[in-house]
Scaffold this active site. Structure first.
Site, mmCIF file in Angstrom:
data_model
loop_
_atom_site.group_PDB
_atom_site.id
_atom_site.type_symbol
_atom_site.label_atom_id
_atom_site.label_comp_id
_atom_site.label_asym_id
_atom_site.label_seq_id
_atom_site.Cartn_x
_atom_site.Cartn_y
_atom_site.Cartn_z
ATOM 1 N N LEU A 99 0.844 -1.190 0.000
ATOM 2 C CA LEU A 99 0.000 0.000 0.000
ATOM 3 C C LEU A 99 0.878 1.238 0.000
ATOM 4 O O LEU A 99 1.945 1.259 0.609
ATOM 5 C CB LEU A 99 -0.886 0.041 1.252
ATOM 6 C CG LEU A 99 -2.007 -0.996 1.376
ATOM 7 C CD1 LEU A 99 -2.720 -0.792 2.709
ATOM 8 C CD2 LEU A 99 -2.987 -0.888 0.224
ATOM 9 N N GLY A 158 3.483 10.166 2.193
ATOM 10 C CA GLY A 158 3.692 8.722 2.208
ATOM 11 C C GLY A 158 4.655 8.212 3.253
ATOM 12 O O GLY A 158 5.274 7.175 3.073
ATOM 13 N N ALA A 160 4.193 6.628 5.849
ATOM 14 C CA ALA A 160 3.819 5.349 6.441
ATOM 15 C C ALA A 160 4.205 4.164 5.570
ATOM 16 O O ALA A 160 3.955 3.019 5.911
ATOM 17 C CB ALA A 160 2.306 5.316 6.695
ATOM 18 N N TYR A 161 4.848 4.417 4.426
ATOM 19 C CA TYR A 161 5.219 3.313 3.537
ATOM 20 C C TYR A 161 6.358 2.508 4.140
ATOM 21 O O TYR A 161 7.330 3.045 4.645
ATOM 22 C CB TYR A 161 5.638 3.854 2.163
ATOM 23 C CG TYR A 161 5.727 2.782 1.107
ATOM 24 C CD1 TYR A 161 4.584 2.377 0.418
ATOM 25 C CD2 TYR A 161 6.919 2.167 0.820
ATOM 26 C CE1 TYR A 161 4.643 1.384 -0.536
ATOM 27 C CE2 TYR A 161 6.988 1.165 -0.135
ATOM 28 C CZ TYR A 161 5.853 0.784 -0.810
ATOM 29 O OH TYR A 161 5.926 -0.203 -1.752
ATOM 30 N N GLY A 162 6.262 1.179 4.072
ATOM 31 C CA GLY A 162 7.269 0.307 4.675
ATOM 32 C C GLY A 162 8.544 0.247 3.849
ATOM 33 O O GLY A 162 8.525 0.300 2.630
#
Length: 252
Positions: A99, A158, A160-162
């Site tokens: 996501l 963004g 929170a992007y892993g």
């Protein structure tokens, strides 16, 4: 090492191997699944849309490949573990599902953050935990994480992007038992997802790197297939940047 999504070359490099590809019904995941099947692997396709999944099974069969589809919601831990159980004894895991929501930190609520962590970090962690021990017991296996240039090119959106933070850890943990773990980190790629996110601004993807164009899913699929197969037997714990020579992150 270039290709297109519609490539029809075949090989037997992965004959006798079973591969699980998450997020396999569109974009990079679809291209990866097709490419692995063309190289002889039996592919377990994961996605949420059963109609698209079954359609891809038929496409792969029409090309002479073998595939089956398992639907699962990676935001749900139990469903993720069910996916691993139904996939069975896989030799190759391609963790592609992810996501990425274009939102600054203050506009990212707890539910959105939890979705990102669940899909981008917890799901691969659970799948590796469930499947890698079996690979290690058989003495061979390959795990390929599909990351993103967003993990190394900070932008005001963004957050929170892993990232690909577990690659080296898993490579160290499972490498002695014959299981290799590597990451592919693509730059901008033309997919259904990027077109949906950027809309009329899709042309911006072609201005961000030294190649002067965004990538094609098939180009990333070739790299994943290389890392999954025997030609990369001495590659472990690597993060391979496939970004066309990145210049900058997308503007906010």
């Amino acid at each position: 090492m270039t290709s297109t999504t519609g490539s029809t070359h075949t090989s037997t490099a992965l004959e006798g191997r079973t591969a699980l590809v998450t997020g396999a019904t569109s974009g990079i995941g679809k291209a990866v699944a097709q490419n692995l099947a063309r190289q002889g692997a039996e592919v377990v396709l994961h996605g949420r849309d059963r109609t698209r999944g079954e359609a891809l099974v038929k496409e792969i069969a029409a090309e002479g490949g073998s595939a089956r589809f398992v639907a699962a919601d990676l935001t749900d831990a139990e469903d993720t573990l069910r996916l691993a159980a139904e996939a069975g004894a896989v030799d190759i895991l391609v963790s592609n599902a992810g996501l990425y929501e274009f939102a600054p930190t203050a506009a990212t609520d707890a539910a959105s953050f939890d979705r990102h962590i669940a899909v981008n970090t917890r799901a691969p962690f659970l799948l590796v935990g469930a499947l890698a021990p079996g690979m290690a017991g058989r003495g061979h296996g390959s795990i390929v994480l599909v990351g993103s240039s967003a993990a190394r090119l900070p932008a005001p959106i963004g957050a929170a992007y892993g990232a690909e933070i577990l690659t080296r850890y898993w490579a160290t943990e499972f490498g002695p038992a014959g299981v290799r773990v590597n990451t592919v980190s693509p730059g901008p790629v033309h997919t259904e997802g990027t077109r949906a996110m950027l809309g009329d601004h899709i042309g911006a993807l072609d201005t961000t790197n030294a190649r002067g164009r965004a990538g094609d899913p098939g180009e990333i699929a070739e790299i994943v297939s290389f890392l999954a197969g025997p030609a990369s037997s001495y590659v472990n714990g690597a993060v391979l940047y496939a970004d066309g020579g990145e210049r900058s992150a997308l503007p906010a």
